[in-house]
Design an enzyme around this catalytic site. Structure first.
Site, PDB file in Angstrom:
ATOM      1  N   SER A 110     -20.949   6.107   7.046  1.00  0.00           N
ATOM      2  CA  SER A 110     -21.011   7.508   7.058  1.00  0.00           C
ATOM      3  C   SER A 110     -22.368   7.925   6.469  1.00  0.00           C
ATOM      4  O   SER A 110     -23.288   7.989   7.354  1.00  0.00           O
ATOM      5  CB  SER A 110     -19.968   7.983   5.964  1.00  0.00           C
ATOM      6  N   ASP A 253     -22.777  14.625   9.281  1.00  0.00           N
ATOM      7  CA  ASP A 253     -23.422  13.421   8.522  1.00  0.00           C
ATOM      8  C   ASP A 253     -23.542  12.316   9.825  1.00  0.00           C
ATOM      9  O   ASP A 253     -23.150  12.704  10.861  1.00  0.00           O
ATOM     10  CB  ASP A 253     -22.762  12.664   7.395  1.00  0.00           C
ATOM     11  N   ASP A 255     -21.451   9.795  10.879  1.00  0.00           N
ATOM     12  CA  ASP A 255     -20.414   9.421  11.757  1.00  0.00           C
ATOM     13  C   ASP A 255     -19.715  10.755  11.989  1.00  0.00           C
ATOM     14  O   ASP A 255     -18.476  10.477  12.497  1.00  0.00           O
ATOM     15  CB  ASP A 255     -19.711   8.481  11.051  1.00  0.00           C
ATOM     16  N   ASP A 257     -17.854  13.046  10.105  1.00  0.00           N
ATOM     17  CA  ASP A 257     -16.499  13.429   9.904  1.00  0.00           C
ATOM     18  C   ASP A 257     -16.869  14.256   8.552  1.00  0.00           C
ATOM     19  O   ASP A 257     -15.970  14.729   8.032  1.00  0.00           O
ATOM     20  CB  ASP A 257     -15.721  12.220   9.419  1.00  0.00           C
TER      21      ASP A 257
END
Length: 487
Positions: A110, A253, A255, A257
């Protein structure tokens, strides 16, 4: 060889706020193999005769392909078929899993630094919950020592070919919900950095009519934290906005999400404001959000019910599921980082009715497009979409490389009301204390100071809230200084 998954905690690999996290060196092939075995065996026990197919994807961290290969090897060792979706957003993987009726694994850290990474697990219904985490962490798996040279796989499998359906299903999800041409006449910058959604986001915006300006693309991984946007990123956004005459800047960010949205002046909107706007745009009935989010959600008066949880998407998902089971009409959730979760199908009525399937995991694209749609519907700037929100402002930041044990020692001391009162005396008198997650204090002035250890990295986080943005920033900075001096 038998291996208790819990033993991996000794090297710093274990479940955090959401998913398994650890330093890259500790996330060895053996550790990733073991966690994948535990997950798939847990699924087999829960659903005997299941599909025995698992989808895999990863972000753009340099360590992610190697970890993905270790997870694939574990699946193959159990006779499972692997569908490799390539480098796609985490919510795109989750959407594919739900639509295809298969479990999934994504390799991503993340927003945390590149020397760390993680693994997130999904069933065919969505992100796993805390009970699943406990079952996986408590499992004992059987590893074939002959497959490893030390902790490294002797023959890691090749990844590929890439199945394009994961990306395509996600793309169609939003092009089918938002009207074509809705962003016509809007000039939007996409801060691409190393986000796995950098090309897809540009493609979606262009398909919706925007004039897209790519910005800041890099092949070096950049750990963008949407809850603690760096001063450099704040300054750069203002420069880009002026230089390119932009109506907005958007990003995610690593990834994809967690969203980032900046207005026409290059000012980044807080994640909990983006989430609140998205909930309003969706016409939500019930909103679920962690205790760290802005209290404007209650003060706005737009929702029949607001549920507060501990920090972490599994807690939000569990509360959304309870609301849906209780008969709630339209259930959504969001976190202070802006990541948005859809607990029940959304239906937009009006001139162009459209539906959006439930997606119970954090997503960055829906809140980004919702904020831009609100501005477009009002034929005004992005800065104006917050005009009718209550005047409450939040700010958050963190102390990095602050060991979790040190954070917990500090918070244990603050459990004594007298110690807590002395700690906060320079900024006010304690009116109420919430210990659902860390120590969240409401002062007599109405201001809020909230301290908690990160569940993903050795960091101490502070969240502050006030009626003025400057006061929220000052309180946050003070809280971290005071914590550092007191720890």
């Amino acid at each position: 060889m038998k291996l208790a998954v819990s033993e991996l905690a000794r090297v710093g690999v274990g479940f955090g706020t959401s998913g398994v996290r650890g330093k890259v060196d500790a996330l060895s092939d053996r550790a990733c193999f073991a966690y994948t075995l535990a997950f798939l065996e847990h699924l087999s026990r829960s659903s005997p005769g299941g599909p025995h197919t698992v989808a895999l994807a990863h972000d753009l961290r340099p360590s992610s392909p190697r970890i993905t290969a270790a997870c694939a090897a574990a699946a193959h060792s159990l006779g499972w078929r692997v569908v490799f979706l390539g480098a796609i957003p985490t919510p795109a993987l989750a959407h594919y899993a739900i639509q295809s009726g298969v479990p999934a694994i994504v390799i991503t850290g993340s927003h945390i630094p590149f020397d760390r990474n993680g693994i997130k697990f999904y069933t065919a219904q969505g992100e796993i919950l805390k009970a699943d985490e406990a079952a996986i962490a408590g499992a004992t798996v059987d590893l074939d020592d002959a497959a490893f040279d030390g902790d490294a796989l002797r023959s890691p499998p090749a990844l590929g070919p890439v199945e394009p359906a994961g990306r395509e299903l996600y793309r169609r999800r939003y092009l089918g919900f938002f009207p074509a041409g809705m962003l016509g006449g809007r000039r939007i910058g996409v801060y691409q950095h190393s986000s796995v959604a950098r090309d897809l986001l540009k493609e979606l915006l262009a398909a919706l009519g925007a004039d897209v300006v790519p910005l800041g693309r890099t092949d070096t991984f950049v750990p963008v934290d949407t809850e603690a946007v760096s001063e450099a990123d704040q300054l750069q956004a203002r420069r880009w906005s002026a230089e390119h005459r932009l109506d907005a800047i958007v990003s995610t960010d690593g990834d994809a999400d967690r969203p980032l949205v900046a207005d026409e002046r290059g000012t980044w909107l807080r994640g909990d404001v983006v989430g609140l706007l998205c909930a309003g745009f969706a016409g939500a009935d019930v909103v679920v959000t962690p205790v760290s989010s802005n209290t404007a959600v209650e003060r706005w008066g737009r929702f029949s019910r607001v549920e507060r949880t501990r920090i972490g998407s599994p807690y939000v998902i569990e509360a959304m599921q309870q609301a849906v089971r209780g008969g709630a009409r339209c259930v959504v959730g969001y976190e202070a980082n802006g990541g948005f979760l859809v607990g029940s199908d959304l239906v937009r009525t009006g001139d162009r009715a459209a539906a959006l399937a439930a997606l119970p995991t954090r997503d960055a694209v829906l809140p980004i497009l919702s904020v831009l749609a609100l501005a477009a519907e009002r034929s005004g700037p992005v800065s104006a979409v917050t005009a009718d929100l209550p005047r409450r402002y939040t700010h958050s930041d963190r102390i990095q490389e602050f060991e979790t044990a040190r954070s917990r020692t500090l918070l244990d001391r603050l459990g004594d009301p007298a110690v807590l009162a002395r700690f906060l005396a320079p900024v006010g008198t304690v009116a109420a204390v919430n210990r659902v997650d860390g120590v969240r204090v409401t002062l007599a002035s109405g201001d809020v100071v909230h301290l908690r250890p990160s569940g993903n990295a050795p960091e101490l986080r502070c969240y502050a809230e006030s009626d003025a943005p400057e006061k929220a920033r000052e309180l946050c900075a003070w809280g971290l200084r005071q914590a550092l001096a007191s720890a």
